[in-house]
Write an enzyme that holds these catalytic residues in place. Structure first.
Site, PDB file in Angstrom:
ATOM      1  N   ARG A  22       0.831  -1.221   0.000  1.00 57.81           N
ATOM      2  CA  ARG A  22       0.000   0.000   0.000  1.00 57.81           C
ATOM      3  C   ARG A  22       0.859   1.262   0.000  1.00 57.81           C
ATOM      4  O   ARG A  22       0.584   2.215  -0.723  1.00 57.81           O
ATOM      5  CB  ARG A  22      -0.906   0.007   1.225  1.00 57.81           C
ATOM      6  CG  ARG A  22      -2.280  -0.542   0.918  1.00 57.81           C
ATOM      7  CD  ARG A  22      -3.182  -0.471   2.128  1.00 57.81           C
ATOM      8  NE  ARG A  22      -4.242   0.541   1.965  1.00 57.81           N
ATOM      9  CZ  ARG A  22      -5.265   0.442   1.130  1.00 57.81           C
ATOM     10  NH1 ARG A  22      -5.363  -0.595   0.340  1.00 57.81           N
ATOM     11  NH2 ARG A  22      -6.194   1.374   1.059  1.00 57.81           N
ATOM     12  N   THR A 115     -13.495   5.778  13.321  1.00 58.79           N
ATOM     13  CA  THR A 115     -14.767   5.813  14.047  1.00 58.79           C
ATOM     14  C   THR A 115     -14.786   4.656  15.030  1.00 58.79           C
ATOM     15  O   THR A 115     -14.545   3.514  14.661  1.00 58.79           O
ATOM     16  CB  THR A 115     -15.945   5.670  13.072  1.00 58.79           C
ATOM     17  OG1 THR A 115     -15.843   6.709  12.135  1.00 58.79           O
ATOM     18  CG2 THR A 115     -17.271   5.781  13.797  1.00 58.79           C
ATOM     19  N   GLU A 152     -17.402   9.574   1.182  1.00 63.74           N
ATOM     20  CA  GLU A 152     -16.590   9.162   0.033  1.00 63.74           C
ATOM     21  C   GLU A 152     -17.171   9.755  -1.242  1.00 63.74           C
ATOM     22  O   GLU A 152     -18.384   9.927  -1.356  1.00 63.74           O
ATOM     23  CB  GLU A 152     -16.540   7.644  -0.050  1.00 63.74           C
ATOM     24  CG  GLU A 152     -15.707   7.053   1.059  1.00 63.74           C
ATOM     25  CD  GLU A 152     -15.668   5.539   1.007  1.00 63.74           C
ATOM     26  OE1 GLU A 152     -15.685   4.962  -0.090  1.00 63.74           O
ATOM     27  OE2 GLU A 152     -15.611   4.935   2.088  1.00 63.74           O
ATOM     28  N   CYS A 259     -19.489   2.751   7.004  1.00 65.39           N
ATOM     29  CA  CYS A 259     -19.847   3.372   8.286  1.00 65.39           C
ATOM     30  C   CYS A 259     -21.249   3.093   8.816  1.00 65.39           C
ATOM     31  O   CYS A 259     -21.406   2.743   9.981  1.00 65.39           O
ATOM     32  CB  CYS A 259     -19.681   4.875   8.180  1.00 65.39           C
ATOM     33  SG  CYS A 259     -17.966   5.357   8.172  1.00 65.39           S
TER      34      CYS A 259
HETATM   35  C1  UDX Z   1     -21.130   8.471   5.416  1.00 68.19           C
HETATM   36  C2  UDX Z   1     -21.467   9.833   6.054  1.00 68.19           C
HETATM   37  O1  UDX Z   1     -22.202  10.628   5.109  1.00 68.19           O
HETATM   38  C3  UDX Z   1     -20.203  10.547   6.467  1.00 68.19           C
HETATM   39  O2  UDX Z   1     -20.518  11.755   7.162  1.00 68.19           O
HETATM   40  C4  UDX Z   1     -19.379   9.640   7.382  1.00 68.19           C
HETATM   41  O3  UDX Z   1     -18.161  10.266   7.704  1.00 68.19           O
HETATM   42  C5  UDX Z   1     -19.118   8.308   6.714  1.00 68.19           C
HETATM   43  O4  UDX Z   1     -20.345   7.699   6.322  1.00 68.19           O
HETATM   44  P1  UDX Z   1     -20.297   7.616   3.048  1.00 68.19           P
HETATM   45  O5  UDX Z   1     -20.582   6.258   3.586  1.00 68.19           O
HETATM   46  O6  UDX Z   1     -19.002   7.862   2.364  1.00 68.19           O
HETATM   47  O7  UDX Z   1     -20.415   8.713   4.220  1.00 68.19           O
HETATM   48  O8  UDX Z   1     -21.425   7.980   1.965  1.00 68.19           O
HETATM   49  P2  UDX Z   1     -22.854   8.688   1.972  1.00 68.19           P
HETATM   50  O9  UDX Z   1     -22.854   9.714   0.923  1.00 68.19           O
HETATM   51  O10 UDX Z   1     -23.293   9.100   3.314  1.00 68.19           O
HETATM   52  O11 UDX Z   1     -23.780   7.515   1.446  1.00 68.19           O
HETATM   53  C6  UDX Z   1     -23.980   6.315   2.197  1.00 68.19           C
HETATM   54  C7  UDX Z   1     -24.979   5.423   1.497  1.00 68.19           C
HETATM   55  O12 UDX Z   1     -26.282   5.993   1.516  1.00 68.19           O
HETATM   56  C8  UDX Z   1     -24.671   5.182   0.018  1.00 68.19           C
HETATM   57  O13 UDX Z   1     -24.915   3.817  -0.285  1.00 68.19           O
HETATM   58  C9  UDX Z   1     -25.639   6.088  -0.712  1.00 68.19           C
HETATM   59  O14 UDX Z   1     -25.956   5.638  -2.006  1.00 68.19           O
HETATM   60  C10 UDX Z   1     -26.836   6.033   0.217  1.00 68.19           C
HETATM   61  N1  UDX Z   1     -27.702   7.219   0.111  1.00 68.19           N
HETATM   62  C11 UDX Z   1     -27.250   8.453   0.458  1.00 68.19           C
HETATM   63  C12 UDX Z   1     -29.029   7.071  -0.321  1.00 68.19           C
HETATM   64  O15 UDX Z   1     -29.473   5.957  -0.626  1.00 68.19           O
HETATM   65  N2  UDX Z   1     -29.815   8.175  -0.383  1.00 68.19           N
HETATM   66  C13 UDX Z   1     -29.391   9.423  -0.042  1.00 68.19           C
HETATM   67  O16 UDX Z   1     -30.198  10.381  -0.132  1.00 68.19           O
HETATM   68  C14 UDX Z   1     -28.056   9.569   0.386  1.00 68.19           C
END
Ligand code: UDX
Length: 446
Positions: A22, A115, A152, A259
């Site tokens: 990595r 986390t 992400e 997460c």
């Molecule tokens: C999340 C939190 O947003 C972030 O603050 C934390 O630090 C880490 O976890 P992440 O997992 O990277 O971030 O992505 P996020 O954009 O939150 O989406 C998570 C999941 O929810 C994805 O599968 C996304 O497709 C889904 N999602 C998100 C929905 O289905 N609908 C939405 O309106 C938003």
């Protein structure tokens, strides 16, 4: 760390890892080979590597020389033993704490970035304090919690312009030292101080509340399908209420990512530990709706394809848990694909960033099933669609919005079904071509 290096030219940022492969990839001259795909990251890494950002495996000397150490390791759900499937596996956090206590000199501020379940800071403190008692190095430590809220795909922007930065601790000097780093680019009023436990719990709670919103809108998508309501209109009407707000109201195949599930499981575990069973049950339902959503999509597919998938070829459009990432952790694509394979379907899987090896590992745990017998990796979306009976759109990559269905039409089996779980396609245009489409939250109304 790349964003800290970019905004703080006077601070030397050393990223260390015991994994040589990595680290080598992080040092690769061709930034396209960096281990993580994140829009905007490669440019920052490329620039900062020439100045104050380095990547190495020299863990010991890096810790020895550091004033501040961020623990940023993986904390997946425990697979075995007490709390298996429910709480985080802290073995890497613990081994980092032991490594820090062994190598640190003078006073070191240790920052929890991963986390973690509430009260982990106490574990880190105990390890650091107890081991330094038995050496004559007389190292001292302050432990802070500084959870990361980036998402992400938008990580760089989230880090450059965060809604807030949370610093939890009980040593004001240490807290101010960390705050001073962030003040290089973040306004004072956005940086908040709390005690350690509030900081740890705030991170779990923020993720749990976000996940709960998704389960809420997903549960409503099913009601829309049976009543004739339109989930887009409903989400819009709800979101215009300023108390609710319009973000995070998109229905989809269920949340994935590293997460949400893990943090809710931790919250449920913590609640049960303290005898708060009603609280635990409340949060558990968020997860239940999430798996139910994935399952009901799969059931729709089987139903629409005449109850039989054996011998049928299906295109999977998107495998990442959302767009703009190559991350597949907890991606809804995994369970949906496993269920389709189990029905005897052959899958042509396409994704804009996820590699073949990752999909193989996610679906077959490193290859117990021969790729050519049950699935094929396609790096071109049109060849993924050729000779298929249906396409399942799982990740909202913009490429999928621009597919020229008319061009590929003659190579699709008829009747051809599209299952759009992200609501990014135009049903009327597809219907005109004779393509049948099922969209979440609209169901058979189209
Ligand atoms: C999340 C939190 O947003 C972030 O603050 C934390 O630090 C880490 O976890 P992440 O997992 O990277 O971030 O992505 P996020 O954009 O939150 O989406 C998570 C999941 O929810 C994805 O599968 C996304 O497709 C889904 N999602 C998100 C929905 O289905 N609908 C939405 O309106 C938003």
């Amino acid at each position: 760390m790349a964003v800290i290096a970019k905004n703080c030219p006077d601070i030397k940022v050393e990223v260390v890892d015991i994994n040589e492969i990595r680290i080598k990839a992080w040092n690769d001259n061709d930034v396209a080979n960096l281990p993580v795909f994140e829009p905007g990251l490669a440019e920052i890494v490329k620039k900062s590597r020439k100045n104050n950002l380095s990547f190495s495996t020299d863990v010991e000397s890096s810790i020895k020389n550091a004033d501040m150490v961020f623990i940023s390791v993986n904390t997946p759900i425990k697979e075995k033993g007490m709390g298996a499937g429910k709480t985080s596996d802290l073995r890497w956090v613990e081994s980092c704490a032991r490594q820090i206590s062994k190598s640190a000199e003078g006073h070191t501020i240790v920052v929890e970035k991963s986390t973690l379940p509430v009260k982990t800071a106490q574990t880190i403190k105990d390890i650091l304090d107890s081991s330094s008692m038995y050496t004559d190095k007389k190292s001292t430590f302050s432990v802070l919690s500084n959870p990361e809220f980036l998402a992400e795909g938008t990580a760089i922007n989230d880090l450059e312009n965060p809604d807030r930065v949370l610093i939890g601790g009980d040593d004001l000097d240490a807290m101010n030292s960390l705050k001073n780093i962030y003040l290089n680019w973040i306004p004072d009023e956005k940086i908040i101080f709390t005690n350690l436990w509030s900081s740890e719990l705030s991170k779990l709670s923020a993720n749990a509340m976000l996940a709960q919103r998704i389960s809420s809108i997903n549960s409503l998508s099913a009601i829309c399908e049976v009543t004739g309501a339109d989930i887009g209109d409903v989400a819009n009407a709800i979101g215009m209420d300023t108390r609710i707000g319009n973000k995070f109201l998109k229905t989809g195949p269920g949340f994935g990512g590293s997460c949400f599930k893990k943090d809710i499981l931790n919250l449920v575990y913590l609640s049960r530990y303290y005898g708060l069973n009603e609280v635990a049950d409340f949060w558990q339902e968020t997860l239940k709706i999430n798996s139910w959503q994935q399952n009901r999509i799969y059931k729709q597919i089987v139903e629409k394809l005449f109850g039989n998938l054996a011998g049928k070829k299906i295109a999977i459009l998107g495998f990442a848990f959302k767009e703009n990432t190559n991350d597949t952790r907890e991606s809804p694509a995994i369970d949906i694909c496993k269920n389709l394979l189990n029905e005897g379907a052959f899958l042509n899987i396409h994704d804009c960033k996820v590699k073949k090896e990752t999909i193989q590992k996610d679906l077959f745990n490193n290859g117990c099933i021969d790729e050519n017998l049950s699935w094929s990796y396609k790096d071109n979306v049109y060849s993924a669609l050729e000779e298929t009976h249906a396409a399942i759109l799982i990740t909202e990559w913009s490429l999928y919005k621009t597919i020229n269905w008319g061009e590929i039409l003659s190579k699709l089996k008829k009747p051809f079904w599209i299952f759009d779980t992200r609501l990014i396609l135009k049903p009327k245009e597809l219907n005109k071509l004779g393509i049948k489409i099922w969209q979440l939250g609209y169901g058979n109304n189209i």
